[in-house]
Design a protein around this motif. Sequence first.
Motif, PDB file in Angstrom:
ATOM      1  N   GLY A 149       0.814  -1.217   0.000  1.00  0.00           N
ATOM      2  CA  GLY A 149       0.000   0.000   0.000  1.00  0.00           C
ATOM      3  C   GLY A 149       0.843   1.260   0.000  1.00  0.00           C
ATOM      4  N   VAL A 150       1.947   1.260   0.753  1.00  0.00           N
ATOM      5  CA  VAL A 150       2.856   2.410   0.789  1.00  0.00           C
ATOM      6  C   VAL A 150       3.380   2.715  -0.622  1.00  0.00           C
ATOM      7  N   ALA A 151       3.803   1.667  -1.324  1.00  0.00           N
ATOM      8  CA  ALA A 151       4.326   1.839  -2.689  1.00  0.00           C
ATOM      9  C   ALA A 151       3.254   2.422  -3.611  1.00  0.00           C
ATOM     10  N   LEU A 152       2.026   1.924  -3.483  1.00  0.00           N
ATOM     11  CA  LEU A 152       0.918   2.442  -4.301  1.00  0.00           C
ATOM     12  C   LEU A 152       0.633   3.906  -3.977  1.00  0.00           C
ATOM     13  N   GLY A 153       0.632   4.233  -2.683  1.00  0.00           N
ATOM     14  CA  GLY A 153       0.347   5.607  -2.258  1.00  0.00           C
ATOM     15  C   GLY A 153       1.381   6.591  -2.753  1.00  0.00           C
ATOM     16  N   ILE A 154       2.660   6.184  -2.713  1.00  0.00           N
ATOM     17  CA  ILE A 154       3.737   7.056  -3.195  1.00  0.00           C
ATOM     18  C   ILE A 154       3.564   7.344  -4.683  1.00  0.00           C
ATOM     19  N   CYS A 155       3.314   6.287  -5.450  1.00  0.00           N
ATOM     20  CA  CYS A 155       3.142   6.450  -6.904  1.00  0.00           C
ATOM     21  C   CYS A 155       1.967   7.369  -7.223  1.00  0.00           C
ATOM     22  N   SER A 156       0.822   7.105  -6.599  1.00  0.00           N
ATOM     23  CA  SER A 156      -0.391   7.859  -6.929  1.00  0.00           C
ATOM     24  C   SER A 156      -0.279   9.320  -6.530  1.00  0.00           C
ATOM     25  N   SER A 157       0.289   9.578  -5.346  1.00  0.00           N
ATOM     26  CA  SER A 157       0.387  10.951  -4.864  1.00  0.00           C
ATOM     27  C   SER A 157       1.451  11.742  -5.614  1.00  0.00           C
TER      28      SER A 157
END
Length: 264
Positions: A149-157
């Motif tokens: 989830g952290v990796a996804l959040g970094i990419c999206s933000s």
Amino acid sequence: MGVYLYLIFLGVSFCASVVGAICGIGGGVLIKPLLDAFGVLSVASISFLSGCTVLSMSCYSVVKAKKSGDSLVDMKTGTPLAIGAALGGVAGKMMFQFLSDLSGNKEKVGAIQAICLLVITFGTMVYTLKKDQIKTHHVENAAACVLIGVALGICSSFLGIGGGPINLVVLFFFFSMDTKTAAQNSLYIILFSQITSLINTIVTGTIPECTLGLLGLMVAGGILGGVAGRKINKKIEAETVNKLFIGLMAIIMLICAYNIYRLW
């Protein structure tokens, strides 16, 4: 900005949110590169407006599905993913702000975003076309879910896209979800990452220049798009969603290529 540009922004936010609600990609993956291509606002302003639009659409979609009793969100994995995405959302926002402050040419930041999005979208398209031949997994460990989830959040933000196609690939590969289940879980993750990203922007006082009227118009477009997209999603087959998703990837890559040429 003239009235016709306000109408274009409303149309883009609505149409992108319809598609975003159907496919679970949030809509920002279309809003961000499309509005960048017009070149009428700064990269930071468009990232902010895109994030707010995606937040409004995902909020409506997730809450409505929960209230209607037809939510397909797997809370056991979805919640750790969403918590990780929330943390990643803050980190991604900080990365974007750092790059913006560091760069003497703000347009270059937009070009870097476009390059990253082009690479991610291409990889997503290849995976989607080959996914029947790829072995998937069933990750259940909460700590692993948080890290993903952290990796996804970094990419999206960082990219200002809300979540985009990468969410679906991750949900397909690591959790063996079908298309419609992945779409709903993706929106749930996007909701958390965008809430924390917005809070971070407000707390740090880094809200870019944009009019309240334009912000309200795009948020309204996001909600209306969420309403329409949710209705369409319930009526069409998963295979149709897959075809729409693949077509969108091709369009997004073309827009990204144009933005790289224009901004670099």
